[in-house]
Every structure is written in C-alpha cells, then in structure tokens.
Design a protein around this motif. Structure first.
Motif, PDB file in Angstrom:
ATOM      1  N   MET A   1       0.837  -1.194   0.000  1.00 53.37           N
ATOM      2  CA  MET A   1       0.000   0.000   0.000  1.00 53.37           C
ATOM      3  C   MET A   1       0.874   1.247   0.000  1.00 53.37           C
ATOM      4  SD  MET A   1      -2.872   1.166   2.818  1.00 53.37           S
ATOM      5  CE  MET A   1      -3.770  -0.372   2.571  1.00 53.37           C
ATOM      6  N   THR A   2       0.559   2.177  -0.902  1.00 46.33           N
ATOM      7  CA  THR A   2       1.316   3.425  -0.965  1.00 46.33           C
ATOM      8  C   THR A   2       1.009   4.264   0.263  1.00 46.33           C
ATOM      9  OG1 THR A   2       1.229   3.442  -3.384  1.00 46.33           O
ATOM     10  CG2 THR A   2       1.718   5.527  -2.282  1.00 46.33           C
ATOM     11  N   PRO A   3       2.026   4.725   0.995  1.00 48.55           N
ATOM     12  CA  PRO A   3       1.768   5.555   2.175  1.00 48.55           C
ATOM     13  C   PRO A   3       1.023   6.827   1.812  1.00 48.55           C
ATOM     14  CG  PRO A   3       4.054   4.806   2.141  1.00 48.55           C
ATOM     15  CD  PRO A   3       3.460   4.472   0.805  1.00 48.55           C
ATOM     16  N   GLY A  27       7.060   6.246   6.483  1.00 48.81           N
ATOM     17  CA  GLY A  27       5.798   6.295   5.767  1.00 48.81           C
ATOM     18  C   GLY A  27       4.619   6.101   6.699  1.00 48.81           C
ATOM     19  N   LEU A  28       3.535   6.836   6.444  1.00 43.83           N
ATOM     20  CA  LEU A  28       2.309   6.728   7.231  1.00 43.83           C
ATOM     21  C   LEU A  28       1.249   6.016   6.402  1.00 43.83           C
ATOM     22  CD1 LEU A  28       2.016  10.271   8.863  1.00 43.83           C
ATOM     23  CD2 LEU A  28       3.144   8.222   9.758  1.00 43.83           C
ATOM     24  N   GLU A  29       0.887   4.826   6.825  1.00 42.48           N
ATOM     25  CA  GLU A  29      -0.171   4.098   6.146  1.00 42.48           C
ATOM     26  C   GLU A  29      -1.521   4.667   6.543  1.00 42.48           C
ATOM     27  OE1 GLU A  29       0.343  -0.257   6.173  1.00 42.48           O
ATOM     28  OE2 GLU A  29       2.325   0.140   7.012  1.00 42.48           O
ATOM     29  N   ARG A  30      -2.386   4.750   5.584  1.00 42.78           N
ATOM     30  CA  ARG A  30      -3.683   5.400   5.752  1.00 42.78           C
ATOM     31  C   ARG A  30      -4.545   4.706   6.820  1.00 42.78           C
ATOM     32  NH1 ARG A  30      -6.341   8.588   2.023  1.00 42.78           N
ATOM     33  NH2 ARG A  30      -4.779   7.985   0.465  1.00 42.78           N
ATOM     34  N   GLY A  31      -5.144   5.536   7.690  1.00 45.63           N
ATOM     35  CA  GLY A  31      -6.126   5.053   8.638  1.00 45.63           C
ATOM     36  C   GLY A  31      -5.581   4.343   9.862  1.00 45.63           C
ATOM     37  N   LEU A  32      -4.247   4.342  10.046  1.00 46.18           N
ATOM     38  CA  LEU A  32      -3.652   3.648  11.180  1.00 46.18           C
ATOM     39  C   LEU A  32      -3.212   4.629  12.253  1.00 46.18           C
ATOM     40  CD1 LEU A  32      -1.502   0.882   9.450  1.00 46.18           C
ATOM     41  CD2 LEU A  32      -3.869   0.773  10.245  1.00 46.18           C
ATOM     42  N   ARG A  33      -2.963   4.067  13.445  1.00 46.17           N
ATOM     43  CA  ARG A  33      -2.456   4.846  14.579  1.00 46.17           C
ATOM     44  C   ARG A  33      -0.950   4.637  14.659  1.00 46.17           C
ATOM     45  NH1 ARG A  33      -6.581   2.470  19.004  1.00 46.17           N
ATOM     46  NH2 ARG A  33      -5.898   0.591  17.933  1.00 46.17           N
ATOM     47  N   ARG A  63       6.657  13.021   0.157  1.00 44.28           N
ATOM     48  CA  ARG A  63       5.717  12.495  -0.828  1.00 44.28           C
ATOM     49  C   ARG A  63       4.305  12.437  -0.246  1.00 44.28           C
ATOM     50  NH1 ARG A  63       8.500  10.318  -5.108  1.00 44.28           N
ATOM     51  NH2 ARG A  63      10.720   9.931  -4.716  1.00 44.28           N
ATOM     52  N   ARG A  64       3.343  12.731  -1.079  1.00 45.78           N
ATOM     53  CA  ARG A  64       1.935  12.597  -0.726  1.00 45.78           C
ATOM     54  C   ARG A  64       1.305  11.646  -1.726  1.00 45.78           C
ATOM     55  NH1 ARG A  64      -1.763  17.764  -1.183  1.00 45.78           N
ATOM     56  NH2 ARG A  64      -2.145  16.877  -3.253  1.00 45.78           N
ATOM     57  N   ASP A  65       0.732  10.558  -1.202  1.00 50.67           N
ATOM     58  CA  ASP A  65       0.186   9.511  -2.076  1.00 50.67           C
ATOM     59  C   ASP A  65       1.227   9.030  -3.088  1.00 50.67           C
ATOM     60  OD1 ASP A  65      -2.356   9.608  -0.852  1.00 50.67           O
ATOM     61  OD2 ASP A  65      -2.915  11.324  -2.076  1.00 50.67           O
ATOM     62  N   GLY A  66       2.473   8.978  -2.659  1.00 45.83           N
ATOM     63  CA  GLY A  66       3.547   8.453  -3.493  1.00 45.83           C
ATOM     64  C   GLY A  66       4.186   9.445  -4.438  1.00 45.83           C
TER      65      GLY A  66
END
Length: 286
Positions: A1-3, A27-33, A63-66
C-alpha cells in the motif's frame, strides 16, 4: 500500500548548521495509529513539521500519495488542509481571544460559508469535550483545556492526517485517558494519527505502527508488536522494553502463559492470568 504521507531520505540542516534530520525515511499508512518514539533531540518535532510543510527538506523528498510534494502556494494550502499539526505547547498555537474564534480560524481561511464554519466549530468542540465553551476566554483555560482547543482547531479543518507533538505532556492522568479516548474515536473515523511520545508503554498499547528515531533518522518502523522486540533499536532510541512485553515474556518462559500471544498492556497480561484455571493445593499432611 502506498503511504498517505512519506519522507524519503530527508535531511534537514538548520541555519546554524546543526542537523535536525539525517537521511530520514518514514511512511504513514492510511487510517492507522502511529507512534513516534525517540529521546530528546532525536528529531521528532522536526519530522512532524516536515510532514506538515512547516519545514522544507535540505535534501530528500516529501511524498503525498507516493508523489513528490509540490511546495507551491496551492500545494501548501492543500497540504495544510489535509494534514493538521498540534504543537506540544498550546500557547504556540492559540492566538484568538475566545475559544470559538480560535477554532473557526482555519475553516474561515478555507473560504467556507458561515453556516458550515459554525457547524464545524460546534462538531470539533463537541469532539474534544468543550461543547458550550465557545465563548470562553482562552487565557482563562487550563493547560489541558488549551490543548483540547488546539486539537479542535485542527479537527475543524477535517484533516486526513492528525500530527500531535507530545500530546500527553503536561496532562494529568484523567486528561490523558480522555485524550486517548478522543484519539481512538478519530482513528475509528478513518483519520490517520501520528503522535510523538516518550511513553513506550502507551505507544505499545495504543499504536498500530511504531517508528523509532535516533540522531535524526528513523531507525525502525513496523507493527508495534514487532518493533518493540528489536532490542538494539529500542536502546538506540533511548527506550526500554514495554512493561507488558517484559512481563509476558517472563511468564511465557516459565510456562505460565502461552508465548504466541501479544498482550499490549499489563492489564491484558493480568486478564490472561485471571483466565487460567485455579489450581487448588491440598492441605499439608500432618
């Protein structure tokens, strides 16, 4: 998954020549803590300010959405709308005389109509437990209340990512419980949350992902239960083994509890012990 957001080999050199970040990738994965752990001076605050666009890399890429981030005026406005930052010291962030004025500042700058702004302010104040407090003077608030106003001001922008710099600092135990409950509600709504902390027990209990920092670099990232088992990385980041993991490991080694589970808090370990069948020993013979 792209951060959703990421730093790629980012350096930051301050005006005095000192380094805030050195080849930092995260990288920050979407929707996680996400929890960011590191000793004082490790670069946690600098990293958060890069993710919000307050600082620009001396080298490397945000980077934003890769895709490499565009630091144009329009790009910055979009990033600030999508990524909210709450400072450790609320007095750095509060600048209006009244609570409602402060919380409404961001939505007004988005060009929203009055009705929408009022609705967002009311929703944000309710989310932080300050409903009906919009008319209060900011300087009459407690430290914890000021922090909640800062969070409300960010929430009123309806961001996808919420960054918090040492949010538990200066809060008493009851306020910490309230803030943790708020962060859980935001995560349940799909907000990606990244907070910096020195509390490894809280990070292990709360976070889906833990990131360890030392000397301006992210030296370990991954699922919380995996990262806290990297003893060398923990030590380099100035952290100890979480109490729950240390206790569970000891009990597993002695055959008391199964070793293939990952209780994330001391209370969870105690619950596992309470669930064991009671062993009754016979009375000693005479």
């Amino acid at each position: 998954m792209t951060p959703l957001l990421s730093l790629d080999a980012v350096d930051h050199v301050f005006a005095d020549g000192s380094h805030g970040l050195r080849g930092c990738s995260l990288g920050l994965e979407r929707g996680l803590r996400h929890a960011l752990l590191g000793a004082n001076g490790a670069g946690k605050t600098t990293l958060l300010q890069h993710l919000n666009g307050l600082l620009r890399p001396s080298a490397g890429t945000l980077r934003r959405d890769g895709q490499p981030f565009d630091y144009s005026r329009a790009g910055m406005a979009e990033l600030r709308r999508r990524v909210g930052l709450v400072f450790q010291n609320p007095d750095r962030q509060l600048f209006s005389a009244q609570v409602e004025e402060d919380v409404s500042f961001g939505p007004l700058n988005l060009g929203l109509d009055t009705g929408t702004v009022r609705a967002r302010v009311a929703s944000a104040l309710e989310a932080v437990g300050l409903q009906g407090q919009g008319g209060r003077a900011v300087h009459h608030l407690s430290f914890g209340q000021k922090k909640r106003v800062c969070i409300a001001g960010v929430l009123a922008m309806e961001p996808e990512v919420l960054l918090l710099d040492e949010p538990m600092a200066g809060l008493d135990a009851a306020m910490q419980v309230e803030l943790e409950a708020l962060l859980d509600r935001l995560a349940a709504r799909g907000v990606t949350v990244l907070l910096s902390t020195h509390d490894v027990d809280f990070a292990y209990r709360w976070a889906d992902r833990i990131h360890l920092m030392a000397a301006g670099s992210c030296i370990a990232s991954g699922p919380a239960y995996q990262v806290v088992r990297q003893q060398d990385a923990l030590r380099a980041a100035g952290q100890r083994t979480p109490s729950a993991l240390a206790l569970h490991t000891l009990l597993a080694e002695r055959g008391v509890l199964a070793g293939d589970h990952h209780p994330r808090s001391v209370e969870a370990v105690l619950d596992a012990l309470r669930a064991l069948p009671t062993i009754h020993s016979g009375a000693p013979s005479t």
